[in-house]
Scaffold this motif. Sequence first.
Motif, PDB file in Angstrom:
ATOM      1  N   PRO A  29      48.642  35.760  50.474  1.00 55.70           N
ATOM      2  CA  PRO A  29      48.288  36.832  49.544  1.00 55.70           C
ATOM      3  C   PRO A  29      47.513  36.325  48.340  1.00 55.70           C
ATOM      4  CG  PRO A  29      50.546  37.079  50.246  1.00 55.70           C
ATOM      5  CD  PRO A  29      50.080  35.761  50.779  1.00 55.70           C
ATOM      6  N   ILE A  30      47.862  35.122  47.855  1.00 54.81           N
ATOM      7  CA  ILE A  30      47.180  34.580  46.679  1.00 54.81           C
ATOM      8  C   ILE A  30      45.725  34.244  47.026  1.00 54.81           C
ATOM      9  CG2 ILE A  30      47.213  32.709  44.989  1.00 54.81           C
ATOM     10  CD1 ILE A  30      50.254  32.606  45.384  1.00 54.81           C
ATOM     11  N   PHE A  32      44.042  35.532  49.464  1.00 52.25           N
ATOM     12  CA  PHE A  32      43.412  36.797  49.804  1.00 52.25           C
ATOM     13  C   PHE A  32      42.837  37.465  48.548  1.00 52.25           C
ATOM     14  CE2 PHE A  32      44.124  41.403  50.393  1.00 52.25           C
ATOM     15  CZ  PHE A  32      43.272  41.621  51.467  1.00 52.25           C
ATOM     16  N   ILE A  33      43.643  37.480  47.495  1.00 52.74           N
ATOM     17  CA  ILE A  33      43.203  38.084  46.241  1.00 52.74           C
ATOM     18  C   ILE A  33      42.019  37.310  45.673  1.00 52.74           C
ATOM     19  CG2 ILE A  33      43.895  38.339  43.823  1.00 52.74           C
ATOM     20  CD1 ILE A  33      44.710  40.540  45.805  1.00 52.74           C
ATOM     21  N   TRP A  43      36.239  49.032  47.536  1.00 56.00           N
ATOM     22  CA  TRP A  43      37.474  49.492  48.193  1.00 56.00           C
ATOM     23  C   TRP A  43      38.262  48.339  48.788  1.00 56.00           C
ATOM     24  CZ3 TRP A  43      37.502  53.748  45.874  1.00 56.00           C
ATOM     25  CH2 TRP A  43      36.315  54.448  45.670  1.00 56.00           C
ATOM     26  N   LEU A  44      37.913  47.128  48.412  1.00 59.04           N
ATOM     27  CA  LEU A  44      38.658  45.936  48.793  1.00 59.04           C
ATOM     28  C   LEU A  44      38.718  45.739  50.305  1.00 59.04           C
ATOM     29  CD1 LEU A  44      41.352  46.745  46.205  1.00 59.04           C
ATOM     30  CD2 LEU A  44      39.975  44.702  46.090  1.00 59.04           C
ATOM     31  N   ILE A  45      37.574  46.021  50.968  1.00 60.88           N
ATOM     32  CA  ILE A  45      37.516  45.818  52.416  1.00 60.88           C
ATOM     33  C   ILE A  45      37.502  44.320  52.701  1.00 60.88           C
ATOM     34  CG2 ILE A  45      36.018  46.080  54.439  1.00 60.88           C
ATOM     35  CD1 ILE A  45      35.154  48.773  53.070  1.00 60.88           C
ATOM     36  N   PHE A  46      38.242  43.924  53.717  1.00 59.02           N
ATOM     37  CA  PHE A  46      38.307  42.509  54.065  1.00 59.02           C
ATOM     38  C   PHE A  46      37.979  42.334  55.538  1.00 59.02           C
ATOM     39  CE2 PHE A  46      40.152  38.435  54.974  1.00 59.02           C
ATOM     40  CZ  PHE A  46      39.859  37.709  53.822  1.00 59.02           C
ATOM     41  N   LEU A 235      43.166  50.508  42.283  1.00 56.76           N
ATOM     42  CA  LEU A 235      43.308  49.098  42.667  1.00 56.76           C
ATOM     43  C   LEU A 235      42.036  48.300  42.412  1.00 56.76           C
ATOM     44  CD1 LEU A 235      45.237  49.465  46.060  1.00 56.76           C
ATOM     45  CD2 LEU A 235      46.169  48.838  43.849  1.00 56.76           C
ATOM     46  N   THR A 236      41.226  48.711  41.460  1.00 61.31           N
ATOM     47  CA  THR A 236      39.910  48.092  41.226  1.00 61.31           C
ATOM     48  C   THR A 236      39.877  46.563  41.369  1.00 61.31           C
ATOM     49  OG1 THR A 236      38.294  47.610  39.513  1.00 61.31           O
ATOM     50  CG2 THR A 236      40.429  48.288  38.750  1.00 61.31           C
ATOM     51  N   PRO A 237      38.821  46.034  41.995  1.00 65.70           N
ATOM     52  CA  PRO A 237      38.699  44.581  42.192  1.00 65.70           C
ATOM     53  C   PRO A 237      38.695  43.788  40.890  1.00 65.70           C
ATOM     54  CG  PRO A 237      37.061  45.761  43.481  1.00 65.70           C
ATOM     55  CD  PRO A 237      37.715  46.775  42.624  1.00 65.70           C
ATOM     56  N   ILE A 239      40.967  43.798  38.828  1.00 65.32           N
ATOM     57  CA  ILE A 239      42.313  43.235  38.757  1.00 65.32           C
ATOM     58  C   ILE A 239      42.388  41.977  39.626  1.00 65.32           C
ATOM     59  CG2 ILE A 239      44.762  43.658  39.150  1.00 65.32           C
ATOM     60  CD1 ILE A 239      44.249  46.554  38.672  1.00 65.32           C
ATOM     61  N   ALA A 240      41.668  41.994  40.750  1.00 64.85           N
ATOM     62  CA  ALA A 240      41.650  40.793  41.600  1.00 64.85           C
ATOM     63  C   ALA A 240      41.070  39.616  40.842  1.00 64.85           C
ATOM     64  CB  ALA A 240      40.868  41.066  42.879  1.00 64.85           C
TER      65      ALA A 240
ATOM     66  N   TYR B 126      50.174  43.115  43.147  1.00 63.99           N
ATOM     67  CA  TYR B 126      48.859  43.702  43.419  1.00 63.99           C
ATOM     68  C   TYR B 126      48.376  43.273  44.806  1.00 63.99           C
ATOM     69  CZ  TYR B 126      43.752  44.150  43.083  1.00 63.99           C
ATOM     70  OH  TYR B 126      42.434  44.436  43.320  1.00 63.99           O
ATOM     71  N   ALA B 127      48.564  41.986  45.124  1.00 68.19           N
ATOM     72  CA  ALA B 127      48.133  41.490  46.431  1.00 68.19           C
ATOM     73  C   ALA B 127      48.782  42.317  47.544  1.00 68.19           C
ATOM     74  CB  ALA B 127      48.497  40.021  46.590  1.00 68.19           C
ATOM     75  N   LEU B 131      47.125  44.544  50.427  1.00 72.76           N
ATOM     76  CA  LEU B 131      47.344  44.140  51.826  1.00 72.76           C
ATOM     77  C   LEU B 131      47.973  45.263  52.644  1.00 72.76           C
ATOM     78  CD1 LEU B 131      48.767  40.555  51.257  1.00 72.76           C
ATOM     79  CD2 LEU B 131      46.810  41.098  52.700  1.00 72.76           C
ATOM     80  N   TYR B 167      59.106  38.651  49.307  1.00 73.56           N
ATOM     81  CA  TYR B 167      58.066  37.700  48.929  1.00 73.56           C
ATOM     82  C   TYR B 167      58.401  37.022  47.599  1.00 73.56           C
ATOM     83  CZ  TYR B 167      53.410  35.991  47.773  1.00 73.56           C
ATOM     84  OH  TYR B 167      52.354  35.200  47.432  1.00 73.56           O
TER      85      TYR B 167
END
Lengths: 266, 291
Positions: A29-30, A32-33, A43-46, A235-237, A239-240, B126-127, B131, B167
């Motif tokens: 997850p870390i 990924f962000i 839209w945070l498409i991956f 969830l705007t990027p 914040i990522a 947030y992650a 996800l 988590y």
Amino acid sequence: MLLHFERLGSWKWVLVGITALTTAFLLLPILFIAALSFGSSQWLIFPPPSWTLRWYREFFADPRWIEAAWTSFKIAALVTVFSVGIGLCASFALVRGRFKGREALKALFLTPMILPVVVLAVALYAFFLRLGLNGTVTGFVIAHLVVALPFSILAITNALEGFDKSIEDAAVLCGASPLEAKFRVTLPAIGHGLFSAAIFSFLTSWDEVVLAIFMASPTLQTLPVRIWTTLRQDLTPVIASASTLLVLFTILLMMLVALVRKGFKS
Amino acid sequence: MSNASSTSALVVRAPRRNLLPKTLGPAMPALILLFLFFVLPVVSLLLRSVLEPEPGLSNYATLLGSETYLRIFLNTFLVSALVTVLSLLIGFPVAWTLAIMPAHWSRIVFAILLLSMWTNLLARTYAWMVLLQRTGIVNKTLMNLGLIDQPLTLVNNLVGVTIGMVYIMLPFIILPLYGVIRRIDPAILQAASLCGATRWQSLWRVLVPLAAPGMAAGALMVFVMSLGYFVTPALLGGTSNMMLAELIAQFVQSLVNWGMGSAAAFVLLVVTLALYALQLKLFGTSQMGGR
């Protein structure tokens, strides 16, 4: 046999498999962000369609983010100073004092650590409403100090208990004043404890969310509060990118800790 | 033996006594701080639960008598229990592996554990929000693998809360358990296998019982922390699946109902302190702590 890695047979691979999956679960997850913070998708498409620095630019261009980060830093620095200072004095009393109720006092000092933070947050919010401290730096510092102090006291009492007091006494016998002996003999010797106390106090304040949500006002927000209020909308990027910067900051601090530990050992 | 050590302790202590500060003077700043900004606010908050809107136990009667609130209590306990069991089931094999695997591997796992623990809580939550969303990577992967046809709803419900909380709690169970397993003498397990125990027998009748105090202490700590957790349930759970900490915040912030808010806070406080008292009684102070 179960505690010999090489003699576990087929179980070895099961255990290694579970550990590898769990490690991935903790790490992915870390990463990924971090990846998404450079992705172009709103839209945070991956995986992201293309790469961009747009979200970092938005972060640094928005004075509200910068101001929040600066507020966080200021509060955390103040908390660190007070937490180490007050914690050091308290630790001397706890480790060296001979008075009734020492154990009870130590238990009291550590209670904020186990109390659900939300209870403390609501209680302090009510209290600060009367004192007019909500939405002030003072309010933030006091609130964070209450939860940071136990970590500081734990780290310093640990170091102080491991320090042989007869060395300090020897300094006094050799003509140093008791205060001088403390400053020039004891404090350097428990330096690693003071350092841990400082790092823990700083991070406790820097990362703290729940108390901060209650203490914050529209004009005074810490970085976590800013992330929190933004997250509640979308969830705007951005914040990522803020999260990635926080992770980088964490890694830097961890490396600093590792370096200093090495320094104290040698 | 005990005689000798107590005499030597006397010898060492006797000349020192004069140098020791006898008062609790240096502890005063901390004591004043905690009294003013911890004891006093918490006690006066709790008093409000029996004084507002009028003196009496009406707030508690409402809180424990309504189905809505009881469901929130139940939710909180169920999620905390589930998080605890899952963390333990995953954490035990990981702690076990960490305790025996070659150092160069365990160092990497430790670094990742610490990184995860030290990463800002909101960043981690947030992650998971990203996800687990409907178009998120978890749903996409499951659909690509053909395991599901429709995206699953993984956020704004208790599934999301459970995943997010496991988590966060995993390091808190792995680290203490690692310490406990590390201290077990491998010779005991060797003896078990020499005496003819199969691996399953050694696991269930030797290793697990020896690690049990650590598991119980870690599990209790995770359970108690989960009961009072605010951020992750609020962000991953949505409004319809409230947990206790959110209820308290809502009473105070949106409803400005201090009587009910402090009654709910008191329930959480009593349960937490009771469980910690149980832990202290069972395992002593050594396992206490954690963020």
